[in-house]
Design a protein around this motif. Structure first.
Motif, PDB file in Angstrom:
ATOM      1  N   ILE A   1       0.825  -1.209   0.000  1.00  0.00           N
ATOM      2  CA  ILE A   1       0.000   0.000   0.000  1.00  0.00           C
ATOM      3  C   ILE A   1       0.860   1.261   0.000  1.00  0.00           C
ATOM      4  CG2 ILE A   1      -1.655   1.334   1.370  1.00  0.00           C
ATOM      5  CD1 ILE A   1      -2.819  -1.346   2.280  1.00  0.00           C
ATOM      6  N   ALA A   2       1.992   1.174   0.699  1.00  0.00           N
ATOM      7  CA  ALA A   2       2.857   2.348   0.824  1.00  0.00           C
ATOM      8  C   ALA A   2       3.705   2.596  -0.413  1.00  0.00           C
ATOM      9  CB  ALA A   2       3.765   2.180   2.047  1.00  0.00           C
ATOM     10  N   SER A   3       3.626   1.724  -1.405  1.00  0.00           N
ATOM     11  CA  SER A   3       4.503   1.820  -2.573  1.00  0.00           C
ATOM     12  C   SER A   3       3.747   2.311  -3.800  1.00  0.00           C
ATOM     13  CB  SER A   3       5.124   0.449  -2.893  1.00  0.00           C
ATOM     14  OG  SER A   3       5.818  -0.079  -1.776  1.00  0.00           O
ATOM     15  N   PRO A   4       4.367   3.172  -4.617  1.00  0.00           N
ATOM     16  CA  PRO A   4       3.759   3.546  -5.901  1.00  0.00           C
ATOM     17  C   PRO A   4       3.655   2.322  -6.799  1.00  0.00           C
ATOM     18  CG  PRO A   4       6.027   4.327  -5.763  1.00  0.00           C
ATOM     19  CD  PRO A   4       5.674   3.814  -4.400  1.00  0.00           C
ATOM     20  N   LEU A   5       2.626   2.307  -7.650  1.00  0.00           N
ATOM     21  CA  LEU A   5       2.297   1.097  -8.401  1.00  0.00           C
ATOM     22  C   LEU A   5       2.361   1.329  -9.913  1.00  0.00           C
ATOM     23  CD1 LEU A   5       1.133  -1.870  -8.217  1.00  0.00           C
ATOM     24  CD2 LEU A   5      -1.125  -0.821  -8.459  1.00  0.00           C
TER      25      LEU A   5
END
Length: 301
Positions: free
Chosen positions: A194-198
């Motif tokens: 969730i904390a990471s750009p995708l």
């Protein structure tokens, strides 16, 4: 012009004697002579120069002979050609596939099919699942390797069989490990994801895959920070390698070794399904043989 007349012509040309040619053919000489005369009339030219003592090919007959032999050889080969087509030993197979299948089910299927049926012309086309379904429903192509649409029935006239279920894993920039941004060297928790750009497929290109990834975020209770969308799996992994973000990809993509990318397991990963779809009204032997190999040789995870 009939094949019978052409065989008569070859027999006379090889013996240069109507009597011996008739004996070889198991007939009497008068009908043979009449057959040759009828052939010459249909061609509008003489094939033989005849005297009381000899028979010789005319220049036209000599030039015509190899063409007739080749034509008769082709006719003689037709029963074998028909049998190979009916059994699927030769012919064509048009197969489309999603890019993710290139790292899982496609290579072994193509290899086994080629080994079993080397004379079949295999036409491969990479395409998204929705495009494949649309083309097959319109009567184009024969079979496809797709990610099935989520919660939707297939278009009328199509059949489907699951070939593989595999977990998604996270493709993560290698530089993140060097920077200490990864909490684990082996896996990612939902909070890490969730904390990471995708980086992700656009939904219109791969709705099932897109919804599977977004569903993982939804179950984790987080929002999605999509930094880039790309259609090709190789492009997505390249963007991860460039450090833009992470991507949730099939576990089989570990076969795509790319510098700057690390593949990590996910906690409670979503499962991606890949299967084969085909037209029910296509009873071609090549398709039947391919489906037998696909169903028997690919294990569902």
């Amino acid at each position: 012009m009939e094949a019978r007349q052409l065989r008569h012509f070859v027999a006379v040309a090889e013996t240069l004697h109507f009597g011996r040619a008739a004996e070889r053919l198991g007939m009497t000489q008068p009908p043979l002579s009449q057959s040759i005369l009828a052939l010459e009339r249909s061609l509008g030219a003489a094939l033989f120069e005849r005297t009381r003592r000899s028979v010789a090919l005319t220049p036209f007959g000599a030039a015509f002979l190899p063409q007739v032999r080749a034509a008769l050889e082709g006719l003689d080969a037709l029963p074998g050609v028909a049998q190979r087509l009916l059994s699927g030993q030769s012919g064509e197979l048009a197969l489309s596939f999603v890019s993710t299948a290139d790292y899982s089910v496609l290579p072994p299927l193509v290899r086994q099919f080629r080994q079993a049926w080397p004379q079949v012309d295999l036409a491969l086309t990479e395409a998204t699942s929705d495009w494949q379904l649309m083309q097959l429903a319109a009567g184009q192509g024969q079979a496809g390797l797709i990610i099935p649409p989520p919660g939707e029935s297939l278009p009328a006239g199509l059949a489907y069989r699951c070939l593989l279920r595999e977990p998604l894993v996270a493709a993560v920039p290698e530089v993140w490990a060097q920077e200490g941004r990864l909490t684990s060297e082996t896996g990612l928790t939902p909070a890490d994801v969730i904390a990471s750009p995708l980086v992700v497929f656009p939904r219109q290109a791969a709705p099932a895959f897109h919804d599977l990834v977004m569903g993982y975020f939804a179950r984790a209770g987080g929002t999605v920070d999509v930094v880039q969308r790309a259609i090709q799996m190789q492009t997505i992994v390249s963007l991860v390698s460039a450090g833009l973000g992470i991507a949730l990809v099939p576990a089989s993509l570990r076969h795509l070794a790319r510098s700057g990318v690390r593949y990590l397991d996910l906690t409670d990963p979503p499962m991606l399904e890949t299967g084969v779809v085909w037209r029910r009204d296509d009873d071609s032997p090549t398709l039947r043989n391919f489906l037998q190999i696909a169903v028997s040789s690919v294990a569902v995870g």
